[in-house]
Write a protein that holds these residues in place. Structure first.
Motif, PDB file in Angstrom:
ATOM      1  N   VAL A 127      29.725  35.061  51.572  1.00 37.17           N
ATOM      2  CA  VAL A 127      30.647  35.020  53.267  1.00 37.17           C
ATOM      3  C   VAL A 127      31.905  34.391  52.872  1.00 37.17           C
ATOM      4  CG1 VAL A 127      31.022  33.866  54.886  1.00 37.17           C
ATOM      5  CG2 VAL A 127      28.772  34.699  54.435  1.00 37.17           C
ATOM      6  N   LEU A 128      32.200  33.110  52.714  1.00 40.33           N
ATOM      7  CA  LEU A 128      33.634  32.651  52.309  1.00 40.33           C
ATOM      8  C   LEU A 128      34.498  33.424  51.960  1.00 40.33           C
ATOM      9  CD1 LEU A 128      35.173  29.929  52.551  1.00 40.33           C
ATOM     10  CD2 LEU A 128      34.715  29.734  50.253  1.00 40.33           C
ATOM     11  N   HIS A 239      28.071  36.460  23.737  1.00 33.83           N
ATOM     12  CA  HIS A 239      28.491  34.955  23.491  1.00 33.83           C
ATOM     13  C   HIS A 239      28.408  34.234  24.382  1.00 33.83           C
ATOM     14  CE1 HIS A 239      29.153  37.127  19.753  1.00 33.83           C
ATOM     15  NE2 HIS A 239      29.081  38.103  19.808  1.00 33.83           N
ATOM     16  N   VAL A 240      28.955  34.441  25.652  1.00 38.89           N
ATOM     17  CA  VAL A 240      29.409  33.442  26.292  1.00 38.89           C
ATOM     18  C   VAL A 240      27.891  34.075  27.671  1.00 38.89           C
ATOM     19  CG1 VAL A 240      30.867  32.853  27.536  1.00 38.89           C
ATOM     20  CG2 VAL A 240      31.333  33.282  25.436  1.00 38.89           C
ATOM     21  N   GLU A 241      28.087  33.189  28.940  1.00 41.46           N
ATOM     22  CA  GLU A 241      26.689  33.345  29.593  1.00 41.46           C
ATOM     23  C   GLU A 241      27.378  33.997  30.612  1.00 41.46           C
ATOM     24  OE1 GLU A 241      26.012  29.871  31.579  1.00 41.46           O
ATOM     25  OE2 GLU A 241      24.773  29.519  29.870  1.00 41.46           O
ATOM     26  N   SER A 242      26.932  35.198  31.144  1.00 36.93           N
ATOM     27  CA  SER A 242      27.865  35.949  31.677  1.00 36.93           C
ATOM     28  C   SER A 242      28.434  35.242  33.301  1.00 36.93           C
ATOM     29  CB  SER A 242      26.657  37.114  32.529  1.00 36.93           C
ATOM     30  OG  SER A 242      25.287  36.286  33.182  1.00 36.93           O
ATOM     31  N   SER A 243      28.158  33.966  34.566  1.00 38.76           N
ATOM     32  CA  SER A 243      28.105  33.592  34.808  1.00 38.76           C
ATOM     33  C   SER A 243      29.664  32.595  34.428  1.00 38.76           C
ATOM     34  CB  SER A 243      27.387  32.296  35.271  1.00 38.76           C
ATOM     35  OG  SER A 243      27.128  31.870  34.601  1.00 38.76           O
ATOM     36  N   VAL A 244      30.145  32.211  33.184  1.00 33.50           N
ATOM     37  CA  VAL A 244      31.553  31.865  32.674  1.00 33.50           C
ATOM     38  C   VAL A 244      32.296  33.293  32.877  1.00 33.50           C
ATOM     39  CG1 VAL A 244      32.595  31.015  30.988  1.00 33.50           C
ATOM     40  CG2 VAL A 244      29.758  30.210  30.963  1.00 33.50           C
ATOM     41  N   VAL A 245      31.733  34.131  31.606  1.00 31.81           N
ATOM     42  CA  VAL A 245      32.840  35.698  31.988  1.00 31.81           C
ATOM     43  C   VAL A 245      33.036  35.679  33.110  1.00 31.81           C
ATOM     44  CG1 VAL A 245      32.921  37.853  31.656  1.00 31.81           C
ATOM     45  CG2 VAL A 245      32.084  36.215  29.743  1.00 31.81           C
ATOM     46  N   SER A 246      32.865  36.333  34.569  1.00 27.11           N
ATOM     47  CA  SER A 246      32.048  35.930  35.909  1.00 27.11           C
ATOM     48  C   SER A 246      33.306  35.148  36.435  1.00 27.11           C
ATOM     49  CB  SER A 246      31.365  36.252  36.991  1.00 27.11           C
ATOM     50  OG  SER A 246      30.043  37.139  36.500  1.00 27.11           O
ATOM     51  N   VAL A 247      33.766  33.462  36.276  1.00 26.33           N
ATOM     52  CA  VAL A 247      34.573  33.371  36.629  1.00 26.33           C
ATOM     53  C   VAL A 247      35.837  32.999  35.902  1.00 26.33           C
ATOM     54  CG1 VAL A 247      34.878  30.737  36.798  1.00 26.33           C
ATOM     55  CG2 VAL A 247      32.471  31.591  36.968  1.00 26.33           C
ATOM     56  N   SER A 248      35.394  33.713  33.980  1.00 25.30           N
ATOM     57  CA  SER A 248      36.795  33.541  33.917  1.00 25.30           C
ATOM     58  C   SER A 248      37.825  34.379  34.327  1.00 25.30           C
ATOM     59  CB  SER A 248      36.554  33.772  31.725  1.00 25.30           C
ATOM     60  OG  SER A 248      35.632  32.741  31.530  1.00 25.30           O
ATOM     61  N   LEU A 249      36.997  35.663  34.788  1.00 24.31           N
ATOM     62  CA  LEU A 249      37.760  37.153  35.120  1.00 24.31           C
ATOM     63  C   LEU A 249      38.740  36.139  36.341  1.00 24.31           C
ATOM     64  CD1 LEU A 249      35.057  39.632  34.784  1.00 24.31           C
ATOM     65  CD2 LEU A 249      36.827  39.676  33.678  1.00 24.31           C
ATOM     66  N   LEU A 250      38.148  36.012  37.568  1.00 28.03           N
ATOM     67  CA  LEU A 250      38.889  35.118  38.409  1.00 28.03           C
ATOM     68  C   LEU A 250      40.383  35.013  37.870  1.00 28.03           C
ATOM     69  CD1 LEU A 250      36.674  33.434  40.243  1.00 28.03           C
ATOM     70  CD2 LEU A 250      37.274  35.100  40.376  1.00 28.03           C
ATOM     71  N   GLY A 276      43.489  35.513  49.170  1.00 29.76           N
ATOM     72  CA  GLY A 276      43.470  35.426  48.516  1.00 29.76           C
ATOM     73  C   GLY A 276      43.252  34.205  47.546  1.00 29.76           C
ATOM     74  N   THR A 277      43.131  33.306  47.371  1.00 28.59           N
ATOM     75  CA  THR A 277      42.516  31.578  47.310  1.00 28.59           C
ATOM     76  C   THR A 277      40.860  31.307  47.478  1.00 28.59           C
ATOM     77  OG1 THR A 277      44.716  30.594  47.129  1.00 28.59           O
ATOM     78  CG2 THR A 277      43.064  29.309  47.678  1.00 28.59           C
ATOM     79  N   THR A 278      41.168  31.783  48.670  1.00 29.37           N
ATOM     80  CA  THR A 278      39.640  32.197  49.647  1.00 29.37           C
ATOM     81  C   THR A 278      38.587  32.721  49.171  1.00 29.37           C
ATOM     82  OG1 THR A 278      40.392  31.679  51.354  1.00 29.37           O
ATOM     83  CG2 THR A 278      38.258  32.145  52.033  1.00 29.37           C
ATOM     84  N   VAL A 279      39.548  33.948  48.815  1.00 25.06           N
ATOM     85  CA  VAL A 279      38.092  35.268  48.191  1.00 25.06           C
ATOM     86  C   VAL A 279      38.262  34.016  46.458  1.00 25.06           C
ATOM     87  CG1 VAL A 279      38.410  37.380  46.917  1.00 25.06           C
ATOM     88  CG2 VAL A 279      39.198  37.414  49.333  1.00 25.06           C
ATOM     89  N   LEU A 280      39.131  33.396  45.796  1.00 23.26           N
ATOM     90  CA  LEU A 280      38.523  33.373  44.448  1.00 23.26           C
ATOM     91  C   LEU A 280      37.617  32.073  44.338  1.00 23.26           C
ATOM     92  CD1 LEU A 280      42.371  33.802  43.098  1.00 23.26           C
ATOM     93  CD2 LEU A 280      39.890  35.271  42.193  1.00 23.26           C
ATOM     94  N   VAL A 281      37.727  30.822  45.297  1.00 18.39           N
ATOM     95  CA  VAL A 281      36.829  30.293  45.545  1.00 18.39           C
ATOM     96  C   VAL A 281      35.528  30.570  46.110  1.00 18.39           C
ATOM     97  CG1 VAL A 281      36.231  28.330  47.246  1.00 18.39           C
ATOM     98  CG2 VAL A 281      38.559  28.612  46.317  1.00 18.39           C
ATOM     99  N   GLY A 282      35.336  31.980  46.854  1.00 19.83           N
ATOM    100  CA  GLY A 282      33.891  32.826  47.099  1.00 19.83           C
ATOM    101  C   GLY A 282      33.656  33.434  46.357  1.00 19.83           C
ATOM    102  N   ILE A 283      33.819  33.642  45.376  1.00 22.52           N
ATOM    103  CA  ILE A 283      34.086  34.619  43.992  1.00 22.52           C
ATOM    104  C   ILE A 283      32.746  33.311  43.053  1.00 22.52           C
ATOM    105  CG2 ILE A 283      34.068  36.079  41.873  1.00 22.52           C
ATOM    106  CD1 ILE A 283      36.020  37.174  43.705  1.00 22.52           C
ATOM    107  N   PHE A 284      34.303  31.975  42.897  1.00 24.58           N
ATOM    108  CA  PHE A 284      33.543  30.804  42.258  1.00 24.58           C
ATOM    109  C   PHE A 284      31.937  30.644  42.761  1.00 24.58           C
ATOM    110  CE2 PHE A 284      33.572  26.600  40.743  1.00 24.58           C
ATOM    111  CZ  PHE A 284      33.446  26.484  40.030  1.00 24.58           C
ATOM    112  N   LEU A 285      32.102  30.071  43.742  1.00 26.57           N
ATOM    113  CA  LEU A 285      31.049  29.417  44.343  1.00 26.57           C
ATOM    114  C   LEU A 285      29.511  30.166  44.114  1.00 26.57           C
ATOM    115  CD1 LEU A 285      32.409  28.091  47.167  1.00 26.57           C
ATOM    116  CD2 LEU A 285      31.787  26.546  45.889  1.00 26.57           C
TER     117      LEU A 285
END
Length: 294
Positions: A127-128, A239-250, A276-285
């Motif tokens: 939602v965020l 070699h790295v958890e997919s969640s870490v990769v997803s956050v790194s792509l931010l 954009g900051t709100t989108v990135l925070v939402g993706i991170f969460l």
């Protein structure tokens, strides 16, 4: 690659990916032609190595896995076609941020298609991110910018690119557990190249007659964002958890926005930065919630 630090390789790949939007903007060729040559040149760089070293892997590839990999390549082609075109209609900051919403659509797709559980934390992040995307989509219309008349269309294309990137991730998620990296990307990039070729022909885009500068840009996209970007990210997933990769792509939207500021003199508006900051925070969460809930 076995001697390479996965976190270091991932950081380098994010830097390489951050150059993609800038290289696309510098090109004067039709966006679908740019996408076609980027993937074609990447394929030409990787396929000989894959065919030489992994012949047994190709022979062992089942018809079903090959078909799924081909569908994954079609999704990747639509992702590139939509995203590259969006850069003609909206800012680099908005385009790259919105196309990186793919973790949101991966979570939704996993819920609706794979019956995976979605928790309150995940919903909150989704939602965020959607609120931030809405702010970015209307900011240029409300506050004016160089893209005031076209930003909504460009942002919509970037979101389509994000949805197709999510389809690419969902379709290929299980394949990477069974197929080695180079055979996997060879099949995917092959299907992607063929799809972009058909789209380019159907749209009437010229495939020849470009000056040396354009061919250099096509090659730079293949070597940088193609080989050292997407392909290294695919390697890191083992070699790295997919969640870490997803956050790194931010890091890609941040890097691309800074490069656009320096190289294109493109200054994002206040509402674009906030959205954009709100989108990135939402993706991170969302990525963090998926990691905690698995």
């Amino acid at each position: 690659m076995s001697r390479v630090s996965p976190p270091l390789a991932l950081a380098f790949s994010i830097l390489a990916l951050s150059t993609s939007a800038i290289l696309v903007r510098w090109s004067t060729a039709p966006s679908v032609v740019v996408a076609f040559y980027r993937v074609l040149f990447t394929l030409l760089l990787l396929a000989p190595v894959a065919l030489f070293r992994y012949r047994a892997h190709f022979r062992a590839l089942s018809v079903r896995d090959g078909a799924v990999a081909a569908v994954t390549g079609v999704a990747l082609a639509i992702h590139f076609a939509a995203w590259f075109e969006s850069l003609n209609w909206t800012s680099v900051a908005a385009s790259v941020t919105l196309v990186q919403t793919q973790p949101i659509f991966v979570a939704l797709g996993a819920f609706f298609l794979l019956n995976e559980r979605v928790t309150v934390r995940t919903v909150g992040g989704i939602v965020l991110a959607l609120v931030g995307a809405a702010v970015m989509s209307v900011s240029d219309l409300l506050f004016g910018s160089a893209f005031a008349g076209t930003a909504l269309y460009g942002n919509a294309l970037a979101l389509v690119g994000g949805v197709m990137a999510a389809c690419y991730v969902l379709a290929g998620r299980s394949l990477r557990q069974r197929i080695a990296l180079l055979p996997y990307v060879t099949v995917v990039y092959g299907a992607c190249t063929l799809t972009l070729f058909v789209i380019a022909l159907a749209s009437g885009g010229a495939l020849t007659g470009y000056p040396a500068r354009e061919w250099a840009l096509f090659a730079a996209m293949a070597i940088g964002p193609g080989v050292f970007g997407h392909t290294v990210v695919n390697w890191a997933l083992a070699h790295v958890e997919s969640s870490v990769v997803s956050v790194s792509l931010l890091g890609e939207p941040v890097g691309a926005t800074l490069l656009a500021l320096v190289l294109l003199a493109e200054v994002p508006g206040t509402a674009t930065v906030l959205g954009g900051t709100t989108v990135l925070v939402g993706i991170f969460l969302t990525a963090r919630a998926q990691r905690l809930d698995t």
